[in-house]
Structures are given as structure tokens and as C-alpha cells.
Motif scaffolding. Structure first.
Motif, PDB file in Angstrom:
ATOM      1  N   ILE A  57     -13.474  24.724   8.230  1.00  0.00           N
ATOM      2  CA  ILE A  57     -13.856  23.477   7.547  1.00  0.00           C
ATOM      3  C   ILE A  57     -13.007  22.325   8.064  1.00  0.00           C
ATOM      4  O   ILE A  57     -11.866  22.515   8.492  1.00  0.00           O
ATOM      5  CB  ILE A  57     -13.725  23.586   6.009  1.00  0.00           C
ATOM      6  N   ALA A  58     -13.586  21.137   8.024  1.00  0.00           N
ATOM      7  CA  ALA A  58     -12.871  19.931   8.409  1.00  0.00           C
ATOM      8  C   ALA A  58     -11.786  19.631   7.381  1.00  0.00           C
ATOM      9  O   ALA A  58     -11.919  19.959   6.200  1.00  0.00           O
ATOM     10  CB  ALA A  58     -13.837  18.748   8.523  1.00  0.00           C
ATOM     11  N   HIS A  59     -10.721  18.999   7.818  1.00  0.00           N
ATOM     12  CA  HIS A  59      -9.686  18.512   6.912  1.00  0.00           C
ATOM     13  C   HIS A  59     -10.336  17.508   5.953  1.00  0.00           C
ATOM     14  O   HIS A  59     -11.122  16.660   6.387  1.00  0.00           O
ATOM     15  CB  HIS A  59      -8.594  17.777   7.690  1.00  0.00           C
ATOM     16  N   GLY A  60      -9.986  17.582   4.691  1.00  0.00           N
ATOM     17  CA  GLY A  60     -10.506  16.604   3.737  1.00  0.00           C
ATOM     18  C   GLY A  60     -10.159  15.182   4.152  1.00  0.00           C
ATOM     19  O   GLY A  60     -10.986  14.271   4.063  1.00  0.00           O
ATOM     20  N   MET A  61      -8.934  14.991   4.624  1.00  0.00           N
ATOM     21  CA  MET A  61      -8.520  13.648   5.027  1.00  0.00           C
ATOM     22  C   MET A  61      -9.273  13.181   6.277  1.00  0.00           C
ATOM     23  O   MET A  61      -9.474  11.984   6.453  1.00  0.00           O
ATOM     24  CB  MET A  61      -7.006  13.602   5.257  1.00  0.00           C
ATOM     25  N   TYR A  62      -9.710  14.100   7.115  1.00  0.00           N
ATOM     26  CA  TYR A  62     -10.544  13.738   8.269  1.00  0.00           C
ATOM     27  C   TYR A  62     -11.881  13.196   7.772  1.00  0.00           C
ATOM     28  O   TYR A  62     -12.369  12.168   8.243  1.00  0.00           O
ATOM     29  CB  TYR A  62     -10.761  14.940   9.193  1.00  0.00           C
ATOM     30  N   THR A  63     -12.463  13.897   6.812  1.00  0.00           N
ATOM     31  CA  THR A  63     -13.733  13.463   6.235  1.00  0.00           C
ATOM     32  C   THR A  63     -13.574  12.098   5.577  1.00  0.00           C
ATOM     33  O   THR A  63     -14.388  11.195   5.774  1.00  0.00           O
ATOM     34  CB  THR A  63     -14.237  14.507   5.220  1.00  0.00           C
ATOM     35  N   MET A  64     -12.507  11.939   4.822  1.00  0.00           N
ATOM     36  CA  MET A  64     -12.227  10.655   4.180  1.00  0.00           C
ATOM     37  C   MET A  64     -12.065   9.546   5.222  1.00  0.00           C
ATOM     38  O   MET A  64     -12.546   8.425   5.038  1.00  0.00           O
ATOM     39  CB  MET A  64     -10.962  10.763   3.327  1.00  0.00           C
ATOM     40  N   ALA A  65     -11.409   9.871   6.324  1.00  0.00           N
ATOM     41  CA  ALA A  65     -11.194   8.884   7.387  1.00  0.00           C
ATOM     42  C   ALA A  65     -12.514   8.432   8.008  1.00  0.00           C
ATOM     43  O   ALA A  65     -12.662   7.262   8.378  1.00  0.00           O
ATOM     44  CB  ALA A  65     -10.271   9.451   8.459  1.00  0.00           C
ATOM     45  N   GLN A  66     -13.483   9.340   8.125  1.00  0.00           N
ATOM     46  CA  GLN A  66     -14.776   8.941   8.703  1.00  0.00           C
ATOM     47  C   GLN A  66     -15.489   7.946   7.792  1.00  0.00           C
ATOM     48  O   GLN A  66     -16.102   6.991   8.270  1.00  0.00           O
ATOM     49  CB  GLN A  66     -15.648  10.166   8.975  1.00  0.00           C
ATOM     50  N   ALA A  67     -15.409   8.151   6.484  1.00  0.00           N
ATOM     51  CA  ALA A  67     -16.012   7.193   5.548  1.00  0.00           C
ATOM     52  C   ALA A  67     -15.255   5.868   5.588  1.00  0.00           C
ATOM     53  O   ALA A  67     -15.862   4.795   5.506  1.00  0.00           O
ATOM     54  CB  ALA A  67     -16.041   7.779   4.136  1.00  0.00           C
ATOM     55  N   GLY A  68     -13.942   5.922   5.754  1.00  0.00           N
ATOM     56  CA  GLY A  68     -13.157   4.693   5.907  1.00  0.00           C
ATOM     57  C   GLY A  68     -13.515   3.966   7.186  1.00  0.00           C
ATOM     58  O   GLY A  68     -13.624   2.731   7.215  1.00  0.00           O
ATOM     59  N   ARG A  69     -13.703   4.716   8.248  1.00  0.00           N
ATOM     60  CA  ARG A  69     -14.124   4.148   9.533  1.00  0.00           C
ATOM     61  C   ARG A  69     -15.468   3.438   9.388  1.00  0.00           C
ATOM     62  O   ARG A  69     -15.697   2.370   9.964  1.00  0.00           O
ATOM     63  CB  ARG A  69     -14.219   5.282  10.554  1.00  0.00           C
ATOM     64  N   TYR A  70     -16.357   4.033   8.611  1.00  0.00           N
ATOM     65  CA  TYR A  70     -17.667   3.427   8.349  1.00  0.00           C
ATOM     66  C   TYR A  70     -17.492   2.017   7.766  1.00  0.00           C
ATOM     67  O   TYR A  70     -18.155   1.070   8.197  1.00  0.00           O
ATOM     68  CB  TYR A  70     -18.437   4.336   7.388  1.00  0.00           C
ATOM     69  N   VAL A  71     -16.599   1.883   6.797  1.00  0.00           N
ATOM     70  CA  VAL A  71     -16.367   0.588   6.150  1.00  0.00           C
ATOM     71  C   VAL A  71     -15.745  -0.402   7.134  1.00  0.00           C
ATOM     72  O   VAL A  71     -16.191  -1.542   7.240  1.00  0.00           O
ATOM     73  CB  VAL A  71     -15.476   0.738   4.898  1.00  0.00           C
ATOM     74  N   THR A  72     -14.719   0.043   7.867  1.00  0.00           N
ATOM     75  CA  THR A  72     -14.057  -0.890   8.787  1.00  0.00           C
ATOM     76  C   THR A  72     -14.981  -1.288   9.941  1.00  0.00           C
ATOM     77  O   THR A  72     -14.931  -2.432  10.396  1.00  0.00           O
ATOM     78  CB  THR A  72     -12.727  -0.326   9.331  1.00  0.00           C
ATOM     79  N   ASP A  73     -15.835  -0.373  10.395  1.00  0.00           N
ATOM     80  CA  ASP A  73     -16.822  -0.739  11.415  1.00  0.00           C
ATOM     81  C   ASP A  73     -17.790  -1.787  10.874  1.00  0.00           C
ATOM     82  O   ASP A  73     -18.156  -2.734  11.567  1.00  0.00           O
ATOM     83  CB  ASP A  73     -17.614   0.486  11.886  1.00  0.00           C
ATOM     84  N   TRP A  74     -18.215  -1.624   9.623  1.00  0.00           N
ATOM     85  CA  TRP A  74     -19.157  -2.570   9.019  1.00  0.00           C
ATOM     86  C   TRP A  74     -18.536  -3.949   8.874  1.00  0.00           C
ATOM     87  O   TRP A  74     -19.111  -4.941   9.254  1.00  0.00           O
ATOM     88  CB  TRP A  74     -19.635  -2.052   7.658  1.00  0.00           C
ATOM     89  N   VAL A  75     -17.332  -4.001   8.336  1.00  0.00           N
ATOM     90  CA  VAL A  75     -16.718  -5.302   8.049  1.00  0.00           C
ATOM     91  C   VAL A  75     -16.100  -5.927   9.299  1.00  0.00           C
ATOM     92  O   VAL A  75     -15.944  -7.137   9.381  1.00  0.00           O
ATOM     93  CB  VAL A  75     -15.696  -5.191   6.894  1.00  0.00           C
ATOM     94  N   GLY A  76     -15.757  -5.103  10.285  1.00  0.00           N
ATOM     95  CA  GLY A  76     -15.219  -5.630  11.532  1.00  0.00           C
ATOM     96  C   GLY A  76     -13.734  -5.919  11.520  1.00  0.00           C
ATOM     97  O   GLY A  76     -13.208  -6.502  12.474  1.00  0.00           O
ATOM     98  N   ASP A  77     -13.029  -5.523  10.456  1.00  0.00           N
ATOM     99  CA  ASP A  77     -11.594  -5.793  10.358  1.00  0.00           C
ATOM    100  C   ASP A  77     -10.945  -4.750   9.454  1.00  0.00           C
ATOM    101  O   ASP A  77     -11.138  -4.788   8.237  1.00  0.00           O
ATOM    102  CB  ASP A  77     -11.366  -7.197   9.793  1.00  0.00           C
ATOM    103  N   PRO A  78     -10.167  -3.821  10.024  1.00  0.00           N
ATOM    104  CA  PRO A  78      -9.517  -2.804   9.189  1.00  0.00           C
ATOM    105  C   PRO A  78      -8.626  -3.404   8.095  1.00  0.00           C
ATOM    106  O   PRO A  78      -8.499  -2.821   7.021  1.00  0.00           O
ATOM    107  CB  PRO A  78      -8.686  -1.997  10.185  1.00  0.00           C
ATOM    108  N   GLY A  79      -8.055  -4.572   8.346  1.00  0.00           N
ATOM    109  CA  GLY A  79      -7.189  -5.213   7.363  1.00  0.00           C
ATOM    110  C   GLY A  79      -7.930  -5.781   6.169  1.00  0.00           C
ATOM    111  O   GLY A  79      -7.316  -6.173   5.183  1.00  0.00           O
ATOM    112  N   ALA A  80      -9.258  -5.820   6.237  1.00  0.00           N
ATOM    113  CA  ALA A  80     -10.050  -6.361   5.135  1.00  0.00           C
ATOM    114  C   ALA A  80     -10.185  -5.365   3.984  1.00  0.00           C
ATOM    115  O   ALA A  80     -10.532  -5.742   2.871  1.00  0.00           O
ATOM    116  CB  ALA A  80     -11.434  -6.767   5.634  1.00  0.00           C
ATOM    117  N   VAL A  81      -9.908  -4.091   4.241  1.00  0.00           N
ATOM    118  CA  VAL A  81      -9.988  -3.079   3.186  1.00  0.00           C
ATOM    119  C   VAL A  81      -8.714  -3.161   2.354  1.00  0.00           C
ATOM    120  O   VAL A  81      -7.625  -2.916   2.848  1.00  0.00           O
ATOM    121  CB  VAL A  81     -10.168  -1.664   3.782  1.00  0.00           C
TER     122      VAL A  81
END
Length: 141
Positions: A57-81
């Protein structure tokens, strides 16, 4: 970097375009090295099955990171989260052949003061929710 998405361009109910993130065993080994989490359930099939899992199984934090990546890709700025949290509801099973896909989608759940929005996230693998109560507070331009 500044958020690309503008506050006045979104409304409650606005759906973000879905995205699929592929994960294979190589990703898990690389993540283990980066995170220091070398639990064999994330890379050794015989061990994972011995402890009652269907496969690696994937690491839970890896899975969480992919959903976080989704948000930062959408907004275009990791610092906006400004806030992000999830609950883990099911593991992402990663077979040796073919790997797995994590499908992430989002919807604006609430508009707050100071150009912030709450994005409710859905993450699924094989039609099963793998994250629940997944929310990100994002400051838009």
C-alpha cells in the motif's frame, strides 16, 4: 509567486477540474527514501500480505501529498495554501504490475474573508474514497 486563480472568479460550488496521479512501486521506494518511512508494507508484498493487507500500500502521507499537489497545481502557488488536512479512509493498494491511480477532484465549499476559499477534496482509488474530510484553505489573488 502569486496565486493564479482570482477570488472573484470562483463561487461556492465551483468544481475544479479532476486530475489523476499514477503511483507505482518505484514512487513508493522514492517516497520512503525522502520520508524515512521504510515500513515494509510499502514495498514488500509478502510482508504486506502477512499482516493482512491485500498487497503493498502507498504511504498515507504520499496519498495526502498527491491531493495537496492537486490544490497547489490548481492555484499555481504552494504558498497560497494556508491550511490543509485529511483523514485516511482506505489504503491505496499498489500492485506490482500496473500500479494504481489516485483520482482527485475538488469543489469550492465556502468563501471566507481575506480572499480565502475552502476547497473540499475527493480522492479515490478504484472507486473507493481513500481520503475523507479532505479540506484546504487557500488564499486566492
Amino acid at each position: 509567486m502569486t496565486a493564479k486563480v482570482k477570488y472573484d472568479e470562483v463561487e461556492v460550488g465551483t468544481e475544479l477540474p479532476p486530475q489523476t496521479y499514477h503511483v507505482d512501486r518505484a514512487n513508493l521506494v522514492m517516497y520512503a527514501g525522502a520520508s524515512g518511512d521504510f515500513n515494509p508494507i510499502h514495498w514488500r508484498e509478502s510482508f504486506a500480505k502477512q499482516v493482512g493487507l491485500p498487497n503493498v500500500i502507498a504511504h498515507g502521507m504520499y496519498t495526502m501529498a498527491q491531493a495537496g499537489r492537486y490544490v497547489t497545481d490548481w492555484v499555481g502557488d504552494p504558498g497560497a495554501v494556508v491550511d490543509y488536512g485529511v483523514r485516511f479512509s482506505a489504503p491505496v493498494v499498489v500492485p506490482d504490475e500496473g500500479g494504481a491511480d489516485i483520482e482527485v477532484s475538488g469543489k469550492i465549499e465556502e468563501k471566507l474573508d481575506d480572499n480565502k476559499v475552502v476547497v473540499a477534496l475527493t480522492a479515490r482509488c478504484n472507486d473507493q474514497k481513500v481520503l475523507t474530510r479532505a479540506r484546504a484553505v487557500v488564499r486566492l489573488a
